[in-house]
Motif scaffolding. Structure first.
Motif, PDB file in Angstrom:
ATOM      1  N   CYS A 103      13.175  -5.079  28.871  1.00 53.61           N
ATOM      2  CA  CYS A 103      13.513  -3.942  28.521  1.00 53.61           C
ATOM      3  C   CYS A 103      13.236  -3.391  27.241  1.00 53.61           C
ATOM      4  O   CYS A 103      13.136  -4.243  26.633  1.00 53.61           O
ATOM      5  N   CYS A 123      16.122  -3.153  24.394  1.00 53.73           N
ATOM      6  CA  CYS A 123      17.368  -4.622  23.958  1.00 53.73           C
ATOM      7  C   CYS A 123      16.328  -5.620  24.648  1.00 53.73           C
ATOM      8  O   CYS A 123      16.609  -6.757  23.287  1.00 53.73           O
ATOM      9  N   CYS A 164      22.333  -3.336  27.976  1.00 54.22           N
ATOM     10  CA  CYS A 164      21.950  -2.635  27.224  1.00 54.22           C
ATOM     11  C   CYS A 164      22.175  -0.372  27.986  1.00 54.22           C
ATOM     12  O   CYS A 164      22.840  -0.083  27.826  1.00 54.22           O
TER      13      CYS A 164
END
Ligand SMILES: [Zn+2]
Length: 65
Positions: free
Chosen positions: A28, A31, A53
């Motif tokens: 990601c 995050c 997230c």
């Protein structure tokens, strides 16, 4: 036959997800979590979703295992 194509794509993606270990890990960009899965965009093509997230978008980082 567009629907058939989509079905085939979905199967391919599912097979991809079933693999215990791919050669690359999706990461990601928000995050840094590796809990990223494919997310089916309807008309916009492929997207990814982060389980940590809830980021959903076309951008995702990849790193070698
Ligand atoms: Zn995330």
């Amino acid at each position: 036959m567009i629907e058939d194509d989509i079905e085939a794509l979905e199967k391919e993606m599912l097979e991809e997800l079933k693999r215990p270990q791919g050669r690359q890990i999706l990461v990601c960009p928000v995050c840094g979590s590796t809990e990223v899965t494919y997310y089916m965009g309807l008309k916009t093509g492929y997207k990814y979703q982060c389980k940590s997230c809830n980021y959903v978008g076309p951008l995702v980082l990849e790193k070698e295992c």
